[in-house]
Scaffold this motif. Structure first.
Motif, short mmCIF file in Angstrom:
data_model
loop_
_atom_site.label_atom_id
_atom_site.label_comp_id
_atom_site.label_asym_id
_atom_site.label_seq_id
_atom_site.Cartn_x
_atom_site.Cartn_y
_atom_site.Cartn_z
N ASP A 279 5.91 4.55 2.18
CA ASP A 279 7.14 4.33 2.95
C ASP A 279 7.82 5.69 3.12
O ASP A 279 8.43 6.22 2.20
CB ASP A 279 8.04 3.35 2.16
CG ASP A 279 9.41 3.16 2.81
OD1 ASP A 279 9.70 3.83 3.82
OD2 ASP A 279 10.19 2.35 2.28
N SER A 308 10.11 4.80 10.49
CA SER A 308 10.85 4.16 11.57
C SER A 308 11.93 5.10 12.10
O SER A 308 12.15 6.18 11.55
CB SER A 308 11.50 2.87 11.08
OG SER A 308 12.63 3.17 10.27
N SER A 310 14.97 4.27 11.95
CA SER A 310 16.20 3.76 11.35
C SER A 310 17.11 4.86 10.80
O SER A 310 18.32 4.73 10.80
CB SER A 310 15.89 2.78 10.23
OG SER A 310 15.35 1.61 10.79
#
Ligand code: PLP
Length: 481
Positions: A279, A308, A310
């Motif tokens: 991650d 991502s 994000s």
């Protein structure tokens, strides 16, 4: 009919005043909303249609129609001759439950980690990319997409990730998804399909990891970390064949895994014929050293890499990616297809355009500058107001760990006093099972979303509440009263 001391028809008066052709519908909507929001509680008896029509100054037919419609929908109950009541079927919606920081009463400075500065979202560059996409995208492109993602976006992301993060990025094995969250559930299902039932998660670690894998039926097994990464002994003894890790900037401790531990993890994965989910949630933000390349670059057949937008753009875009080993690609893509038939085409095309125009790199440079300044403001304020505080995990990411000396504690009192002063905080203990006995207060402080003066204000408030020096200029000796 009265609700909370107020005649209920007052709730309906604006609807009664609507233009005649919309009045009936407006009345129904207002009544529905009054029930849904709980302003008309279950069991409340409604006035007769004649009475309510007279109170509101509308025709009786409109009220009768509204009662019938809402009875049919289940909001009301009627007994011929006996009257009409509010039914018990509707429940008030819980608003904002996913965002604990949103409008928390009394919170003046919110140091809870996890959010970038949303005001830095590059609105004009994004809008330009959107206009260009809408102008050139053929009608045919608006059909169901390839569940792996638009080929153009996969090409752009593969190039960007290889360049920035040192991953082995084959666009054929890149799957566009709704953030690290969806990548985790896709992986969970893929691993279950291969017979795995448990996955190791970092301790301390992100609680989301355990929750997401649990939602796919995988048991999360906590594995202890030290200052270098996962400890090899407990990893080998855990009996799992998959782990999810954050080696570039461990969440929440902020350590970067040592080269030895990275190598040991990959050796373990090969030995047990297992997988590692990497991650890379904030891998783009590095301040004082060159970025450490992603683990996936060392063994792309054992490591599933995910990240991502994000942290770099906005979590609300729900756009991310995963790079999947050959063996798992078909399973992951099939799961993605059955889950949602692929991410929205326009969002994908806009991100591709944005990356291709250099917008992504520019955005990262801009955020990097702003976040470094905020981090420095935080470190300076902690040194000044809470002397003796050790700050770690500072080289990267959007948060740090602050170990505040025991004399400012204990932790419960520290948190309570900080909260009274309007400062919201998270402790390291909230993310793991370790309970060191040195009495120090360990905080996980998110700073990226706060401009430097707010960072300084937050530390000043917190320090003033716990016996540190509340303001920069007061020169008072630190310590407990
Ligand atoms: C460790 C970690 N991974 C991933 C994410 C983000 O997930 P997503 O990409 O789905 O927004 C977060 C969110 O704060 C996080 O803390």
């Amino acid at each position: 009919m009265r609700t909370q001391g107020q005649p209920a028809w007052e709730l309906l008066l604006p609807a009664a005043g609507a233009p005649a052709r919309r009045r009936g519908r407006a009345l129904q909507e207002a009544l529905r909303e009054a029930v849904r929001s709980g302003r008309l509680a279950a069991g409340t008896r409604l006035p007769s249609s004649r009475e309510l029509a007279a109170d509101l100054g509308v025709s009786r037919g409109l009220v009768t129609e509204a009662y019938e419609q809402l009875t049919a929908e289940g909001y009301l109950r009627s007994d011929r001759g006996a009257g009409t009541w509010v039914g018990g079927a509707a429940r008030a919606a819980v608003r904002g439950a996913r965002d604990p920081a949103a409008g928390t009463p009394g919170v003046r400075v919110d140091f809870r980690p996890g959010t970038p500065d949303l005001s830095l979202f590059p609105r004009s560059a994004w809008a330009a990319a959107q206009r260009s996409v809408l102008a050139r995208l053929p009608h045919s492109a608006l059909g169901y997409p390839d569940p792996r993602g638009l080929p153009g976006l996969r090409e752009e992301l593969a190039g960007m990730l290889a360049r920035r993060r040192g991953v082995v990025a084959d666009p054929e094995r890149l799957v566009v998804c709704s953030g690290v969250a969806q990548a985790s559930t896709l992986m969970g299902f893929a691993l279950r399909a291969r017979g795995l039932r448990a996955i190791g998660v970092e301790d301390p670690g992100s609680p989301e990891h355990g929750r997401l894998f649990a939602s796919t039926g995988m048991e999360a097994v906590r594995l202890p970390l030290d200052g270098e990464g996962l400890r090899p002994g407990p990893l080998a003894a855990a009996g799992v064949r998959a782990v999810v890790v954050t080696p570039s900037h461990q969440f929440p401790s902020g350590i970067g895994w040592s080269a030895e531990r990275r190598a040991a993890l990959l050796d373990w994965a090969r030995t047990v014929d297992g997988y590692v989910l990497e991650d890379d949630y904030d891998g783009d933000f590095r301040y004082d050293r060159a970025p450490v390349g992603a683990l996936q670059g060392l063994d792309p057949e054992r490591v599933v890499y995910t990240g991502s937008v994000s942290k770099s753009l906005a979590p609300g875009l729900r756009l991310g990616w995963m790079l999947v080993p050959e063996e798992l690609v078909d399973e992951v893509v099939e799961r993605k297809r059955t889950m949602d038939l692929g991410n929205p085409v326009l969002d994908q095309a806009v991100l591709a355009e944005f990356v291709a125009r250099g917008g992504y790199d520019r955005q990262l440079r801009r955020c990097q500058r702003a976040y470094r300044e905020r981090r420095d403001a935080l470190i300076a304020a902690l040194a000044r107001h809470l002397p003796g505080t050790e700050v770690s995990g500072i080289a990267a990411g959007l948060h740090v760990i602050a170990r505040v000396p025991a004399r400012f504690g204990p932790t419960e009192r520290f948190l309570a006093r900080a909260a009274e002063a309007g400062v919201a905080l998270r402790t390291l203990e909230e993310y793991g099972t370790a309970r060191p006995s040195d009495g120090a207060v360990r905080l996980v402080i998110g700073y990226a979303h706060l401009p430097p003066p707010v960072v300084a204000e937050g530390v000043g408030r917190m320090a003033g509440a716990v016996g540190g020096t509340p303001r920069a200029d007061d020169g008072a000796a630190p310590g407990r009263p």
